[in-house]
Design a protein around this motif. Structure first.
Motif, PDB file in Angstrom:
ATOM      1  N   GLU A   1       0.829  -1.201   0.000  1.00 10.68           N
ATOM      2  CA  GLU A   1       0.000   0.000   0.000  1.00 10.68           C
ATOM      3  C   GLU A   1       0.866   1.254   0.000  1.00 10.68           C
ATOM      4  OE1 GLU A   1      -2.398  -0.411   3.440  1.00 10.68           O
ATOM      5  OE2 GLU A   1      -3.782  -1.883   2.548  1.00 10.68           O
ATOM      6  N   ALA A   2       1.999   1.226   0.760  1.00 16.14           N
ATOM      7  CA  ALA A   2       2.877   2.392   0.808  1.00 16.14           C
ATOM      8  C   ALA A   2       3.508   2.652  -0.558  1.00 16.14           C
ATOM      9  CB  ALA A   2       3.957   2.192   1.876  1.00 16.14           C
ATOM     10  N   ARG A   3       3.970   1.536  -1.273  1.00 14.94           N
ATOM     11  CA  ARG A   3       4.549   1.719  -2.610  1.00 14.94           C
ATOM     12  C   ARG A   3       3.511   2.299  -3.561  1.00 14.94           C
ATOM     13  NH1 ARG A   3       9.399  -0.495  -4.169  1.00 14.94           N
ATOM     14  NH2 ARG A   3       8.598  -0.607  -6.303  1.00 14.94           N
ATOM     15  N   ALA A   4       2.292   1.699  -3.499  1.00 13.99           N
ATOM     16  CA  ALA A   4       1.245   2.194  -4.393  1.00 13.99           C
ATOM     17  C   ALA A   4       0.907   3.650  -4.070  1.00 13.99           C
ATOM     18  CB  ALA A   4      -0.002   1.320  -4.255  1.00 13.99           C
ATOM     19  N   GLU A   5       0.894   3.951  -2.795  1.00 11.43           N
ATOM     20  CA  GLU A   5       0.588   5.320  -2.409  1.00 11.43           C
ATOM     21  C   GLU A   5       1.687   6.279  -2.856  1.00 11.43           C
ATOM     22  OE1 GLU A   5      -0.473   7.917   1.596  1.00 11.43           O
ATOM     23  OE2 GLU A   5       0.037   5.784   1.759  1.00 11.43           O
TER      24      GLU A   5
ATOM     25  N   LYS B   1      13.290  12.229 -10.186  1.00 11.86           N
ATOM     26  CA  LYS B   1      14.595  11.847  -9.664  1.00 11.86           C
ATOM     27  C   LYS B   1      14.487  11.316  -8.224  1.00 11.86           C
ATOM     28  CE  LYS B   1      19.254  13.714  -8.954  1.00 11.86           C
ATOM     29  NZ  LYS B   1      20.113  14.927  -9.068  1.00 11.86           N
ATOM     30  N   ALA B   2      13.508  11.886  -7.381  1.00  7.51           N
ATOM     31  CA  ALA B   2      13.378  11.474  -5.975  1.00  7.51           C
ATOM     32  C   ALA B   2      12.555  10.209  -5.812  1.00  7.51           C
ATOM     33  CB  ALA B   2      12.733  12.601  -5.162  1.00  7.51           C
ATOM     34  N   ALA B   3      11.784   9.766  -6.789  1.00  4.95           N
ATOM     35  CA  ALA B   3      10.890   8.612  -6.666  1.00  4.95           C
ATOM     36  C   ALA B   3      11.640   7.324  -6.336  1.00  4.95           C
ATOM     37  CB  ALA B   3      10.067   8.465  -7.931  1.00  4.95           C
ATOM     38  N   PRO B   4      12.709   6.942  -7.022  1.00  2.00           N
ATOM     39  CA  PRO B   4      13.403   5.666  -6.689  1.00  2.00           C
ATOM     40  C   PRO B   4      13.928   5.668  -5.255  1.00  2.00           C
ATOM     41  CG  PRO B   4      14.082   6.490  -8.842  1.00  2.00           C
ATOM     42  CD  PRO B   4      13.291   7.579  -8.234  1.00  2.00           C
ATOM     43  N   SER B   5      14.394   6.804  -4.774  1.00  3.79           N
ATOM     44  CA  SER B   5      14.908   6.864  -3.405  1.00  3.79           C
ATOM     45  C   SER B   5      13.787   6.608  -2.399  1.00  3.79           C
ATOM     46  CB  SER B   5      15.535   8.235  -3.165  1.00  3.79           C
ATOM     47  OG  SER B   5      15.931   8.366  -1.816  1.00  3.79           O
ATOM     48  N   ARG B   6      12.607   7.158  -2.639  1.00  4.44           N
ATOM     49  CA  ARG B   6      11.463   6.940  -1.735  1.00  4.44           C
ATOM     50  C   ARG B   6      11.033   5.481  -1.725  1.00  4.44           C
ATOM     51  NH1 ARG B   6       8.944   7.233   2.763  1.00  4.44           N
ATOM     52  NH2 ARG B   6       6.658   7.100   2.590  1.00  4.44           N
ATOM     53  N   LEU B   7      11.022   4.851  -2.897  1.00  2.39           N
ATOM     54  CA  LEU B   7      10.627   3.433  -2.967  1.00  2.39           C
ATOM     55  C   LEU B   7      11.654   2.554  -2.260  1.00  2.39           C
ATOM     56  CD1 LEU B   7       9.302   3.268  -6.644  1.00  2.39           C
ATOM     57  CD2 LEU B   7       7.973   3.398  -4.532  1.00  2.39           C
ATOM     58  N   ALA B   8      12.928   2.899  -2.392  1.00  7.39           N
ATOM     59  CA  ALA B   8      13.973   2.124  -1.703  1.00  7.39           C
ATOM     60  C   ALA B   8      13.831   2.275  -0.183  1.00  7.39           C
ATOM     61  CB  ALA B   8      15.348   2.594  -2.161  1.00  7.39           C
TER      62      ALA B   8
END
Length: 790
Positions: A89-93, A342-349
């Protein structure tokens, strides 16, 4: 329960003590039986309950441990599922938030571009609107200026015409207009206003030139005539002749013409001076007219040009200000989108790392919970074993202590209570022998009233302890009590009795009533018991044997037995009056009861009075019933008691409350061969009434009591009672106002005085039969006079 030591016979209170002690003994046995059984049963229940509790506690500990382990595993499974779901849910969010942010950035860029375009359009509209609103203003102002200028021209022309008219009146011509000035001051409008004002002032002054006014119209005729007349008169005065007069008139005329011509020259100068001032203002005014009109045209042109320039400049400024914002909004939006992507991959990691940490923590928590459950089970089993052993030991100690307490209660209290009952029995046996026995025939007058007056015996049988209880308490033998317990009236407050009979037991009730009356006579000191006898049905027959008392000592039973309604009512009136006297004269608020008064009164103690009634309510009027109620309620405090017999089926008067008998009297019921002593704790015991005395024995005993009462009636009061108490009291009184002489006692704590000399009390009569004490009274009177008076 810890009763006091066994009381003496003087401390006994009948029937209360006997009732209380028998009830207490029975209650003690019941309590010890019940408490011991309760202790035994409770100990067995506690022991069995503790064993069961220990078993259940062990099973609970095992069950709790298994439950906690199962719950820990289930918690781990739920945590893993929850953490995984939360991670997805967090990734989807996060992805959704990124998409929403991108859309939001684009929408904001479009909004900024639209806002810049709208601002340009608004600025264009505002500039055009301002230009259109002011486009006609220069033309209108120019036309208004020309209109005002034309009006000023007309005003100036009117001034010029007025100057011409005034010159003609002065018989002058308008001078030639000089050339206009070539230059004009810098402010034509101000110059125009000032010069117009100056021209108006010049015109006003021109109208009032002093010397010129003389040439205005035919104004010169009167001076002319005066001058001619003056010359003619002067010539005539010099030479009174017509020719002289004519010459004088011609001279006068010539003089006037000369003066007129000279004045005209001066008037012409003044008029020309006025025109010069006007022509100077006129030249400036004409130049100002042209300059103002030319300036108005120039100003119109400048303002129209300025409006166009301002409009164009504002349109250009709006374009320069807002057009760059359109491109800037697009450029900034693209920059923000690039930073967001640019910030999206860091948040998912970061979400993935958080997922791994939570999963590891959940597994550690599960292992710790299982560890804790196993340790808690081991600790709980050890603690429960210690508690169980301690509780079993405590239960055994409590059982031993409680059994010992019951044993102590029994062996301490039972002998005391049985000894008390025995004391009551011994007291009655020693003081009250059977009425028909030889001991009764050898009656010795008592010196003080007893605490109780028996009239029968109660069969007292009590089994103390049950075999099981005795075994538990470690007691041997049997504590069965079997003895006759006295049923008695109680002095000084429980001596009233109500005997309820049926038709068959009436005679037995009357016999009991007579036995109680005889017991009273034999129990109290001689003369200290007086009877009022009411026998409306038997006409005195039921109590006839007691009239022998009156032969020996008058006043013990009255002069007769009362049978009539009026007699009964009067006797009750007398008795209540006696009660009133006792309360008001003797008791007052000083003594609680007649017993307390008698203890202080000594030799003048008041007797006990007994109202004896058979077959109540026969012969009782409403007033008699009312007074009987008063006697029942208030009599015991005054030493007045009631012995009353009535049939159970007899109808009570409406004004009489039967509960009064229950509240104030001991109840004895005789019916169907049964005798019931209705005292709490004793009513269930079989009662055997004393045998009634034979008629011969009754007569003998009554006479003995009468003679003893006659002997005891000789009361002697020591002289010290009325003599001065100390040396200071001798010869301490005066006879100036009265004579007060102490004669004897009046009540428990007062003296009776003979008072003479107060008001009309100057004399005293002393009368009495032989031997009544007249001489003794006179001796006391004389002696006390000598002791107290000087």
């Amino acid at each position: 329960m810890e009763p006091d030591a066994t009381p003496t016979s003087h401390d006994l209170r009948f029937p209360d003590d006997v009732s209380i002690w028998s009830v207490e003994y029975e209650r003690l046995a019941l309590e010890v039986n019940a408490e011991t059984r309760s202790v035994i049963e409770g100990h067995e229940r506690d022991r069995d309950a503790e064993i069961e509790r220990h078993r259940v506690a062990g099973a609970d500990l095992e069950s709790t441990a298994e439950h906690r382990i199962l719950e820990a595993n289930q918690t781990l499974d739920r945590a893993v599922a929850t953490i995984g779901r939360q991670h997805q849910e967090a990734r989807a969010e996060a992805e959704n938030v990124m998409k929403i942010d991108r859309d939001l950035i684009l929408r904001e860029a479009i909004d900024r571009q639209n806002a810049a375009k709208a601002a340009i359009e608004e600025a264009t509209w505002l500039a055009e609107t301002v230009y259109e609103a002011n486009e006609d203003r220069p033309r209108l102002e120019y036309e208004e200026s020309r209109s005002e200028l034309a009006k000023s021209r007309e005003d100036f022309q009117e001034l010029e015409r007025r100057m011409v008219r005034e010159s003609r009146r002065y018989l002058q011509r308008r001078p030639r207009r000089p050339e206009a000035p070539e230059t004009l001051p810098a402010d034509p409008e101000t110059t125009l206003r000032l010069e117009l004002a100056t021209a108006r002032e010049v015109v006003e002054r021109f109208r009032r030139i002093p010397i010129a006014i003389l040439y205005r119209g035919p104004i010169f005729v009167p001076p002319l005539m005066a001058s001619v007349g003056f010359g003619a008169g002067l010539g005539w005065w010099l030479d009174p002749s017509a020719k002289s007069a004519q010459i004088g008139a011609a001279i006068g005329l010539g003089a006037f013409v000369l003066i007129y011509l000279v004045g005209y020259v001066f008037a012409t100068k003044a008029v020309r001076s006025g025109w010069r001032a006007f022509h100077r203002a006129e030249g400036l005014i004409l130049l100002a007219f042209d300059a103002v009109e030319r300036d108005a045209g120039d100003r119109r042109q400048r303002e129209e040009t300025s409006l166009v320039v301002t409009r164009d400049r504002e349109l250009e400024e709006a374009k320069e200000k807002f057009k760059p914002r359109i491109g800037d909004a697009k450029r900034k939006a693209l920059d923000r989108i690039r930073k967001l992507e640019k910030a999206a991959p860091s948040r998912l990691a970061e979400l993935d790392r958080d997922f791994d940490e939570k999963l590891a923590k959940a597994r550690v928590d599960c292992e710790q919970a299982i560890d804790f459950a196993r340790r808690a089970r081991e600790d709980g089993v050890a603690e429960e074993s210690r508690r169980h052993e301690t509780r079993m030991s405590e239960a055994q100690r409590e059982f031993t202590v409680r059994i010992a307490a019951q044993r102590t209660s029994w062996i301490t209290n039972a002998p005391v209570l049985s000894s008390r009952l025995t004391t009551a029995i011994e007291f009655v046996e020693a003081r009250f022998p059977p009425l028909n026995s030889d001991r009764a025939a050898n009656w010795i007058p008592p010196t003080e009233p007893p605490r109780g007056i028996p009239f029968g015996n109660l069969s007292y049988r009590r089994t103390a302890l049950e075999p099981e209880v005795r075994t538990a308490l470690g007691l041997d033998g049997d504590d069965r009590l079997e003895f006759p317990l006295p049923a008695a009236l109680g002095l000084p407050s429980r001596a009233s009795m109500s005997i309820v009979v049926d038709e068959k037991s009436r005679d037995r009730g009357l016999a009991t009533l007579r036995s109680i009356m005889l017991r009273i006579l034999l129990a109290v000191p001689p003369g200290k018991a007086q009877f009022t006898l009411l026998d409306p049905v038997g006409l005195g027959e039921n109590f006839a044997g007691f009239m022998h008392l009156e032969d020996e000592r008058p006043g013990l039973v009255g002069e007769r037995i009362w049978t009539e309604r009026g007699q009964i009512e009067q006797r009750l009136v007398n008795l209540t009056e006696t009660m009133e006297t006792v309360i008001q004269k003797y008791l007052r608020n000083e003594f609680e009861s007649i017993e307390a008064y008698n203890e202080v009164a000594g030799e003048i103690a008041e007797p006990y009075r007994f109202l004896v009634i058979s077959d109540f309510p026969q012969g009782f009027s409403e007033e008699a019933v009312r007074r009987l109620t008063s006697v029942l309620r208030s009599g015991p405090r005054c030493g007045v008691f009631t012995l009353l017999l009535h049939e159970a089926k007899a109808a009570m008067p409406e004004t009489f409350d039967p509960s009064v008998l229950v509240e104030t009297s001991l109840q004895l019921r005789l019916d169907e061969g049964r005798t019931v002593y209705e005292v709490p704790g004793l009513s269930e015991l079989p009662l055997t009434l004393d045998d009634a005395p034979t008629d011969a024995r009754l007569i003998d005993l009554v006479k003995d009591v009468g003679r003893a009462a006659a002997e005891a009636g000789k009361v002697e009061v020591p002289f010290e009672t009325i003599a001065p108490a100390c040396a200071e009291d001798f010869w301490s009184r005066s006879a100036t106002e009265e004579i007060r002489i102490p004669l004897g006692r009046s009540g428990a704590s007062r003296l009776q005085d003979l008072v003479l000399g107060r008001g009309t009390a100057q004399h005293a009569l002393i009368a009495g039969k032989t031997g009544s004490g007249k001489s003794t009274l006179l001796h006391a009177l004389i002696t006390n006079l000598a002791c107290y008076r000087v």
